[in-house]
Every structure is written in C-alpha cells, then in structure tokens.
Design a protein around this motif. Structure first.
Motif, PDB file in Angstrom:
ATOM      1  N   SER A 127       6.140 -22.195  -2.335  1.00 36.41           N
ATOM      2  CA  SER A 127       5.378 -21.456  -1.326  1.00 36.41           C
ATOM      3  C   SER A 127       6.327 -20.634  -0.468  1.00 36.41           C
ATOM      4  O   SER A 127       6.475 -20.861   0.740  1.00 36.41           O
ATOM      5  CB  SER A 127       4.571 -22.422  -0.448  1.00 36.41           C
ATOM      6  OG  SER A 127       3.628 -23.135  -1.203  1.00 36.41           O
TER       7      SER A 127
ATOM      8  N   LEU B  21       6.177 -17.121  -0.781  1.00 31.52           N
ATOM      9  CA  LEU B  21       5.524 -15.807  -0.683  1.00 31.52           C
ATOM     10  C   LEU B  21       6.438 -14.699  -1.207  1.00 31.52           C
ATOM     11  O   LEU B  21       6.483 -13.602  -0.650  1.00 31.52           O
ATOM     12  CB  LEU B  21       5.086 -15.521   0.767  1.00 31.52           C
ATOM     13  CG  LEU B  21       4.171 -16.584   1.406  1.00 31.52           C
ATOM     14  CD1 LEU B  21       3.839 -16.192   2.843  1.00 31.52           C
ATOM     15  CD2 LEU B  21       2.896 -16.779   0.596  1.00 31.52           C
ATOM     16  N   ASP B  22       7.143 -15.001  -2.294  1.00 32.57           N
ATOM     17  CA  ASP B  22       8.061 -14.051  -2.921  1.00 32.57           C
ATOM     18  C   ASP B  22       7.855 -14.141  -4.426  1.00 32.57           C
ATOM     19  O   ASP B  22       8.383 -15.044  -5.088  1.00 32.57           O
ATOM     20  CB  ASP B  22       9.500 -14.391  -2.537  1.00 32.57           C
ATOM     21  CG  ASP B  22      10.523 -13.405  -3.094  1.00 32.57           C
ATOM     22  OD1 ASP B  22      10.229 -12.749  -4.114  1.00 32.57           O
ATOM     23  OD2 ASP B  22      11.625 -13.311  -2.521  1.00 32.57           O
TER      24      ASP B  22
ATOM     25  N   GLU C 183       9.725 -16.449  -7.439  1.00 37.91           N
ATOM     26  CA  GLU C 183       8.996 -17.457  -8.222  1.00 37.91           C
ATOM     27  C   GLU C 183       9.146 -17.219  -9.720  1.00 37.91           C
ATOM     28  O   GLU C 183       9.337 -18.172 -10.490  1.00 37.91           O
ATOM     29  CB  GLU C 183       7.526 -17.468  -7.836  1.00 37.91           C
ATOM     30  CG  GLU C 183       6.721 -18.499  -8.619  1.00 37.91           C
ATOM     31  CD  GLU C 183       5.295 -18.626  -8.157  1.00 37.91           C
ATOM     32  OE1 GLU C 183       4.403 -18.775  -9.013  1.00 37.91           O
ATOM     33  OE2 GLU C 183       5.042 -18.577  -6.935  1.00 37.91           O
TER      34      GLU C 183
ATOM     35  N   THR D 264       2.182 -22.094  -8.596  1.00 34.27           N
ATOM     36  CA  THR D 264       2.337 -21.115  -7.529  1.00 34.27           C
ATOM     37  C   THR D 264       1.664 -21.600  -6.248  1.00 34.27           C
ATOM     38  O   THR D 264       0.561 -22.141  -6.258  1.00 34.27           O
ATOM     39  CB  THR D 264       1.785 -19.739  -7.926  1.00 34.27           C
ATOM     40  OG1 THR D 264       2.123 -18.812  -6.881  1.00 34.27           O
ATOM     41  CG2 THR D 264       0.275 -19.748  -8.126  1.00 34.27           C
TER      42      THR D 264
ATOM     43  N   ASP E 231       1.886 -19.173  -3.817  1.00 39.81           N
ATOM     44  CA  ASP E 231       1.994 -17.834  -3.227  1.00 39.81           C
ATOM     45  C   ASP E 231       0.603 -17.276  -2.984  1.00 39.81           C
ATOM     46  O   ASP E 231      -0.039 -16.748  -3.899  1.00 39.81           O
ATOM     47  CB  ASP E 231       2.789 -16.930  -4.164  1.00 39.81           C
ATOM     48  CG  ASP E 231       3.127 -15.585  -3.534  1.00 39.81           C
ATOM     49  OD1 ASP E 231       2.353 -15.120  -2.674  1.00 39.81           O
ATOM     50  OD2 ASP E 231       4.150 -14.994  -3.916  1.00 39.81           O
TER      51      ASP E 231
ATOM     52  N   TYR F  29      -0.958 -14.472  -6.058  1.00 36.39           N
ATOM     53  CA  TYR F  29      -1.368 -15.479  -7.044  1.00 36.39           C
ATOM     54  C   TYR F  29      -1.996 -14.922  -8.318  1.00 36.39           C
ATOM     55  O   TYR F  29      -1.738 -15.477  -9.403  1.00 36.39           O
ATOM     56  CB  TYR F  29      -2.300 -16.515  -6.390  1.00 36.39           C
ATOM     57  CG  TYR F  29      -3.474 -15.943  -5.645  1.00 36.39           C
ATOM     58  CD1 TYR F  29      -4.703 -15.772  -6.247  1.00 36.39           C
ATOM     59  CD2 TYR F  29      -3.329 -15.571  -4.307  1.00 36.39           C
ATOM     60  CE1 TYR F  29      -5.773 -15.234  -5.547  1.00 36.39           C
ATOM     61  CE2 TYR F  29      -4.376 -15.025  -3.611  1.00 36.39           C
ATOM     62  CZ  TYR F  29      -5.599 -14.859  -4.225  1.00 36.39           C
ATOM     63  OH  TYR F  29      -6.660 -14.321  -3.527  1.00 36.39           O
TER      64      TYR F  29
END
Length: 339
Positions: free
Chosen positions: A187, A189-190, A194, A209, A211, A215
């Motif tokens: 988590s 947010l990149d 990931e 994920t 994110d 997603y």
C-alpha cells in the motif's frame, strides 16, 4: 468468479462513538462474501489504531471467522502495547495476536507495527521479528507493507528511509522463507514500484495490491504477471468490482476496465490526503447505500471530512453505480437538515 484472489478490507459499523454494532457489522461481511469477495478483517479500514482497540478487534476476528462463508484474513499487529516497548516486547505482542487469529481460523496478515518502527535500529531487527513470526505460523501468511500516506508513524519501515533500500530489505525477508508467505500486500500508492516488486517475488508468492489509486491496471496485469487484491475501496464498490472481475475471469479485459473505470475517480477522492481519513468516506457510502442506519464511526471520526468532501463522494459514487441515487439523496438531505 475470477482468476484473482480478492479481499475487501471491511469497515466496522459503529453503534455509537465507543462501541460496535455487531449485527450490522457481520451482516456487511455477508454482503461482501455474497459477491464472491474475501473479507480482510480488522485491518486499517476497520479503524485499527484509529478507534478500534485490540480487544474489540480480537472479538471482531472471532465473530467474523465463525460466520465465514468465503475467504477471510485478519490483521495481526502490536497495537495493544503501551509506553515505549523494546524489540522483545514487540515480538511477543505480535505472537499474542498471531495465536488468536490462527485459533479463530482466519489467515493472518502481518501488519506493519508502529512500535516496531520506533524500536528497530536497522534491518536486522526486522529480520529477527519477522523471521520468528514466520517460523511460528501454521499456514502461509500475508505480509503487509503500509506506506506513510496511510500511517506517518511507519516512516523508515523495513530499516531504511529510502524506498529502494527498504524494498531490498523486505525482499530479503521474503526470500528467506518463501514457503511461509502466501503473498505481500503493498500500500505505497506507487504502481511502478508495485510492478517491480511483484516481478522480484519468489515463485508462488503473490502480490496483493493495496493501491487504491491504480488498482484496475495492477489487477489486470501485463505479460509478466498481475496483482491480486486486498483493498479498502472494494468495501464500498463490492457489487461493481464483482461484475468487473467476472468479466476479467472470462478474458474480457476491456469490459473489466470499462466497468472499473468510473470507480477510480471515486477511490482517488476517498483516499485523497490526508489519506488515513478515507475510513470516513467508506462508512459514509455504506450509510448512503443502506448498509447501516447511522453515519457514525468509532471515535467520532465521521467529522474527519468536510461536507464538501462528502458531497463530492456522493456524486462520484452515483456515477460509479455503487449507490442508488434517490435513496442516497433522501438520506443526504435528512443528514444536512439535522446538522
């Protein structure tokens, strides 16, 4: 339903500022299971560290696991510690929670620990704690890497201030015991990070994920692989996500993206800075959708977002098809009139 393993990190329904409405909370879990999603229990969406204490979280895990009709995983952390605990205290706290989650019959998710972040002096301390935990698990677990956007107190996690070095430290732990790890939830947010991380994972270790910005692309994947999912946004968008995932399972990636696309602006809005207040929007949408009778969060967190923020959340949720406009408008109008 899908070739992806998907968990929705579920919120708790508050009876009042201090207590949980157990019936409504469990009913919401059945709502998620009915759409083919797994439940990620007692995670940050359920206000771990922001209103949900460990004794209540433990009760939540026990109750949910006892009623499960689908997949369930549950957060293991150290949030019952007080003061300035040392490394051994952190390890013992993790082990205490791990035993309870395993006994309940939920798959453990080893969450990041604020206390470990404060006590650790380098990557070797993370190796000691996580290595001991992994040696003790009775089934493969999910490792959780929560970024500072979600919790600023996790700065320097995995023993490094810079993400590339933290990633290398993280991967060393994973590669040391891959048979004990079902997957990792990321988590940060990149999306690029990931993708790079999931390509570096050992065979058999999944990437889930976390994110909430990117997603759809991460779940759809590329020629070298894809992410599974453990997402807070899947709490409010469960029916829509289920339809999209069913299309993906049939091989229709375009239709998957068409269904998912309107949910992304909603998610980016709910998770906008300060990101850790996203729980307010998640519960607000559950109330607008009729899943609970009150717009209430533990600790009074319903006041964490402005009226303007919530109005935009309502508008975007209608576009995404996750709330029924007429019903939601009646509740919205009543709430505005009562303020």
């Amino acid at each position: 339903m899908s070739s992806r393993i998907v968990f929705a990190a579920a919120h708790v329904v508050a009876k009042d500022e201090h207590s949980v409405d157990w019936d409504a909370t469990l009913e919401f879990r059945h709502h998620l299971w009915s759409h083919g999603l797994g439940v990620a229990e007692a995670m940050d969406t359920a206000q771990r560290g922001m209103g949900l204490d460990w004794p209540t979280a433990a009760e939540l895990v026990r109750r949910s696991a006892a009623e499960k009709t689908g997949r369930i995983c549950a957060g293991v952390a150290t949030d019952h510690l007080t003061g300035e605990p040392g490394l051994d205290d952190v390890l013992n706290a993790y082990l205490e929670q791990l035993d309870i989650v395993q006994e309940a019959g939920a798959q453990p998710v080893l969450m990041c620990s604020r206390q470990l972040a404060a006590a650790a002096r380098g990557p070797e301390d993370y190796e000691k704690v996580y290595g001991t935990l992994l040696d003790r698990v009775s089934e493969p677990v999910i490792l959780h890497w929560l970024g500072t956007a979600f919790d600023p107190k996790l700065e320097g996690y995995w023993g490094a201030g810079e993400i590339p070095q933290a990633t290398r430290n993280f991967l060393e732990i994973i590669h040391s015991r891959p048979d004990k790890i079902d997957g990792v939830k990321v988590s940060l947010l990149d999306a690029d990070h990931e993708i790079g991380l999931r390509r570096a994972l050992p065979d058999g270790v999944r990437c889930y994920t976390g994110d909430d910005f990117n997603y759809p692309d991460l779940i759809a994947g590329d020629e070298q692989g894809h992410s599974h999912a453990l997402l807070g946004i899947f709490d409010p968008i469960a029916p829509v996500a289920a339809r999209a995932l069913a299309e993906l399972a049939k091989g229709d990636t375009d239709e998957f993206h068409r269904i998912m696309a309107p949910t992304v602006p909603l998610s980016r809005h709910l998770f906008s800075a300060p990101t850790y207040y996203y729980k307010t929007g998640v519960v607000f949408l559950a109330w607008l959708a009729g899943h609970q009778e009150r717009f209430q969060l533990l600790g009074g967190l319903e006041s964490a977002r402005s009226v303007e923020h919530l109005a935009e959340a309502k508008r975007l949720a209608e576009i995404a098809g996750v709330i029924e406009p007429e019903f939601a408008e009646r509740r919205w109008s009543q709430w505005l009139a009562s303020r």
